[in-house]
Write a protein that holds these residues in place. Structure first.
Motif, PDB file in Angstrom:
ATOM      1  N   ALA A  55       0.823  -1.221   0.000  1.00  0.00           N
ATOM      2  CA  ALA A  55       0.000   0.000   0.000  1.00  0.00           C
ATOM      3  C   ALA A  55       0.852   1.265   0.000  1.00  0.00           C
ATOM      4  N   THR A  56       2.076   1.194   0.468  1.00  0.00           N
ATOM      5  CA  THR A  56       2.941   2.378   0.548  1.00  0.00           C
ATOM      6  C   THR A  56       4.044   2.349  -0.513  1.00  0.00           C
ATOM      7  N   ASN A  57       3.888   1.457  -1.490  1.00  0.00           N
ATOM      8  CA  ASN A  57       4.973   1.208  -2.448  1.00  0.00           C
ATOM      9  C   ASN A  57       5.427   2.468  -3.180  1.00  0.00           C
ATOM     10  N   PHE A  58       4.471   3.269  -3.663  1.00  0.00           N
ATOM     11  CA  PHE A  58       4.823   4.446  -4.467  1.00  0.00           C
ATOM     12  C   PHE A  58       5.625   5.450  -3.649  1.00  0.00           C
ATOM     13  N   TRP A  59       5.188   5.701  -2.409  1.00  0.00           N
ATOM     14  CA  TRP A  59       5.868   6.686  -1.575  1.00  0.00           C
ATOM     15  C   TRP A  59       7.236   6.193  -1.135  1.00  0.00           C
ATOM     16  N   LEU A  60       7.355   4.894  -0.851  1.00  0.00           N
ATOM     17  CA  LEU A  60       8.673   4.338  -0.509  1.00  0.00           C
ATOM     18  C   LEU A  60       9.638   4.520  -1.665  1.00  0.00           C
ATOM     19  N   PHE A  61       9.167   4.220  -2.859  1.00  0.00           N
ATOM     20  CA  PHE A  61      10.018   4.364  -4.039  1.00  0.00           C
ATOM     21  C   PHE A  61      10.445   5.818  -4.225  1.00  0.00           C
ATOM     22  N   LEU A  62       9.500   6.756  -4.082  1.00  0.00           N
ATOM     23  CA  LEU A  62       9.828   8.172  -4.254  1.00  0.00           C
ATOM     24  C   LEU A  62      10.814   8.663  -3.197  1.00  0.00           C
ATOM     25  N   ILE A  63      10.617   8.231  -1.949  1.00  0.00           N
ATOM     26  CA  ILE A  63      11.533   8.639  -0.874  1.00  0.00           C
ATOM     27  C   ILE A  63      12.948   8.126  -1.170  1.00  0.00           C
ATOM     28  N   GLY A  64      13.045   6.859  -1.562  1.00  0.00           N
ATOM     29  CA  GLY A  64      14.350   6.294  -1.900  1.00  0.00           C
ATOM     30  C   GLY A  64      14.986   7.001  -3.073  1.00  0.00           C
ATOM     31  N   LEU A  65      14.176   7.298  -4.105  1.00  0.00           N
ATOM     32  CA  LEU A  65      14.694   8.003  -5.278  1.00  0.00           C
ATOM     33  C   LEU A  65      15.195   9.392  -4.898  1.00  0.00           C
ATOM     34  N   PHE A  66      14.453  10.090  -4.033  1.00  0.00           N
ATOM     35  CA  PHE A  66      14.883  11.421  -3.589  1.00  0.00           C
ATOM     36  C   PHE A  66      16.215  11.337  -2.853  1.00  0.00           C
ATOM     37  N   LEU A  67      16.363  10.344  -1.962  1.00  0.00           N
ATOM     38  CA  LEU A  67      17.614  10.195  -1.220  1.00  0.00           C
ATOM     39  C   LEU A  67      18.786   9.927  -2.159  1.00  0.00           C
ATOM     40  N   VAL A  68      18.567   9.086  -3.166  1.00  0.00           N
ATOM     41  CA  VAL A  68      19.634   8.770  -4.119  1.00  0.00           C
ATOM     42  C   VAL A  68      20.021  10.016  -4.916  1.00  0.00           C
ATOM     43  N   LEU A  69      19.028  10.746  -5.430  1.00  0.00           N
ATOM     44  CA  LEU A  69      19.315  11.939  -6.218  1.00  0.00           C
ATOM     45  C   LEU A  69      19.973  13.028  -5.369  1.00  0.00           C
ATOM     46  N   PHE A  70      19.506  13.174  -4.129  1.00  0.00           N
ATOM     47  CA  PHE A  70      20.097  14.158  -3.226  1.00  0.00           C
ATOM     48  C   PHE A  70      21.553  13.809  -2.935  1.00  0.00           C
ATOM     49  N   THR A  71      21.822  12.512  -2.710  1.00  0.00           N
ATOM     50  CA  THR A  71      23.199  12.069  -2.464  1.00  0.00           C
ATOM     51  C   THR A  71      24.082  12.338  -3.672  1.00  0.00           C
ATOM     52  N   MET A  72      23.571  12.027  -4.869  1.00  0.00           N
ATOM     53  CA  MET A  72      24.346  12.257  -6.087  1.00  0.00           C
ATOM     54  C   MET A  72      24.716  13.730  -6.221  1.00  0.00           C
ATOM     55  N   TYR A  73      23.734  14.604  -5.994  1.00  0.00           N
ATOM     56  CA  TYR A  73      23.985  16.040  -6.124  1.00  0.00           C
ATOM     57  C   TYR A  73      25.038  16.505  -5.121  1.00  0.00           C
ATOM     58  N   CYS A  74      24.857  16.131  -3.851  1.00  0.00           N
ATOM     59  CA  CYS A  74      25.766  16.611  -2.800  1.00  0.00           C
ATOM     60  C   CYS A  74      27.162  16.015  -2.942  1.00  0.00           C
ATOM     61  N   TRP A  75      27.236  14.735  -3.280  1.00  0.00           N
ATOM     62  CA  TRP A  75      28.538  14.074  -3.398  1.00  0.00           C
ATOM     63  C   TRP A  75      29.326  14.673  -4.560  1.00  0.00           C
ATOM     64  N   TRP A  76      28.677  14.844  -5.693  1.00  0.00           N
ATOM     65  CA  TRP A  76      29.376  15.409  -6.842  1.00  0.00           C
ATOM     66  C   TRP A  76      29.704  16.876  -6.617  1.00  0.00           C
ATOM     67  N   ALA A  77      28.843  17.588  -5.885  1.00  0.00           N
ATOM     68  CA  ALA A  77      29.156  18.985  -5.549  1.00  0.00           C
ATOM     69  C   ALA A  77      30.414  19.051  -4.686  1.00  0.00           C
ATOM     70  N   ASP A  78      30.545  18.099  -3.754  1.00  0.00           N
ATOM     71  CA  ASP A  78      31.757  18.039  -2.933  1.00  0.00           C
ATOM     72  C   ASP A  78      32.983  17.771  -3.799  1.00  0.00           C
ATOM     73  N   THR A  79      32.847  16.875  -4.770  1.00  0.00           N
ATOM     74  CA  THR A  79      33.973  16.552  -5.653  1.00  0.00           C
ATOM     75  C   THR A  79      34.387  17.767  -6.476  1.00  0.00           C
ATOM     76  N   ILE A  80      33.398  18.512  -6.981  1.00  0.00           N
ATOM     77  CA  ILE A  80      33.692  19.732  -7.745  1.00  0.00           C
ATOM     78  C   ILE A  80      34.390  20.758  -6.859  1.00  0.00           C
ATOM     79  N   ARG A  81      33.892  20.893  -5.637  1.00  0.00           N
ATOM     80  CA  ARG A  81      34.511  21.837  -4.700  1.00  0.00           C
ATOM     81  C   ARG A  81      35.958  21.449  -4.413  1.00  0.00           C
TER      82      ARG A  81
END
Length: 294
Positions: A55-81
């Protein structure tokens, strides 16, 4: 005090980072949500520790996707810095290149699996598993009754588009090496436009394809191989778009531009994979088959 912080070696020890843990957590949540989503679509339950997550499948997927995308942005921003701060020395840059080479090698093996599935089904359509595979193929390839796409229509257009994009990204690379900022920006902009155009043509092709994923082993192998390639084109287009924005901000220099170089490598890899897909999945598999028109 200044001497105490001076760098006397080519190695960079990164600061403690939360991104590996957060990225792993996001991937776990996204995978659980994705599995629960597929279970729900199939009308099944997905229970963990006595809790039905369907019943919560869609929201779990979205939360996980947000965490992955947020990590990608922050990690690569650190590498650029870190690069701007001068931490990407000759040795560090070499190791970054090794990392990108290993990543592309893993992507290569990913596509080898789909080509393996395609050739196994196409070269031996009536052997080894007579009771199952031959039932779906009729002992021939493409399977009996399946109309295939004309390889010299939309697939050929997309081949030309990707070959042109390989040319424009190479132009951008040479412009960067010659410190031609205008040529770099134009080359990247044209590559991004061509990548978007490829995706639109492939989407149109999918909408008008005469066969579905579940029709036969042909449809399954076709959509898995070309679909994952299309996803890689989408990712590569975003990769190059980020490089375009960074180039417009003046980030890259002729001596320090690994971020762009990695994107160019990835894009050329996508080009090469498509040439194999076009040659075998589209052209070779259409020989002697019924071509769908219209």
């Amino acid at each position: 005090m200044a001497d105490a912080h001076a760098k006397h070696h080519d190695y960079h020890i990164i600061d403690p980072s939360p991104w590996p843990f957060l990225g792993s957590l996001g991937a776990l949540v996204m995978s659980i949500g994705g599995i629960a989503w597929m279970k729900a679509l199939n009308g099944s339950e997905f229970t963990i520790f006595g809790v039905d997550l369907a019943a919560t499948n869609f929201w779990l997927f979205l939360i996980g996707l947000f965490l992955v995308l947020f990590t990608m942005y922050c990690w690569w921003a650190d590498t650029i810095r870190e690069g701007h701060e001068g931490h990407h020395t000759r040795v560090v840059s070499l190791h970054l290149r090794y990392g990108m080479i290993m990543f592309i090698a893993s992507e290569l093996m990913f596509f080898v699996a789909w080509f393996w599935a395609f050739f196994d089904a196409s070269l031996f359509p009536g052997e080894a598993v007579q009771a199952t595979r031959a039932e779906f193929t009729g002992g021939v390839w493409p399977p009996a009754g399946v109309e295939v796409l004309d390889p010299f229509h939309l697939p050929l257009y997309n081949t030309i588009i990707l070959l042109l994009s390989g040319t424009t990204v190479t132009w951008a690379h040479h412009a960067l090496l010659e410190d031609d900022r205008k040529g770099l920006v134009w080359g990247l902009a044209l590559t991004v436009v061509l990548g978007v155009l490829f995706s639109f043509v492939q989407a149109y092709e999918y909408m008008h394809a005469p066969f579905a994923f579940s029709d036969s082993i042909y449809g399954a192998t076709f959509y898995m191989a070309t679909g994952f390639h299309g996803f890689h084109v989408f990712v590569g287009t975003i990769f190059l778009l980020v490089c375009l924005l960074r180039a417009m901000a003046g980030d890259f220099t002729p001596k320090q531009h690994f971020g762009f170089e990695a994107a160019a490598w990835y894009w050329h890899f996508v080009d090469v994979v498509w040439l194999f897909l076009f040659t075998f999945v589209y052209v070779w598999a259409s020989v002697g088959a019924t071509i769908a028109h219209g």
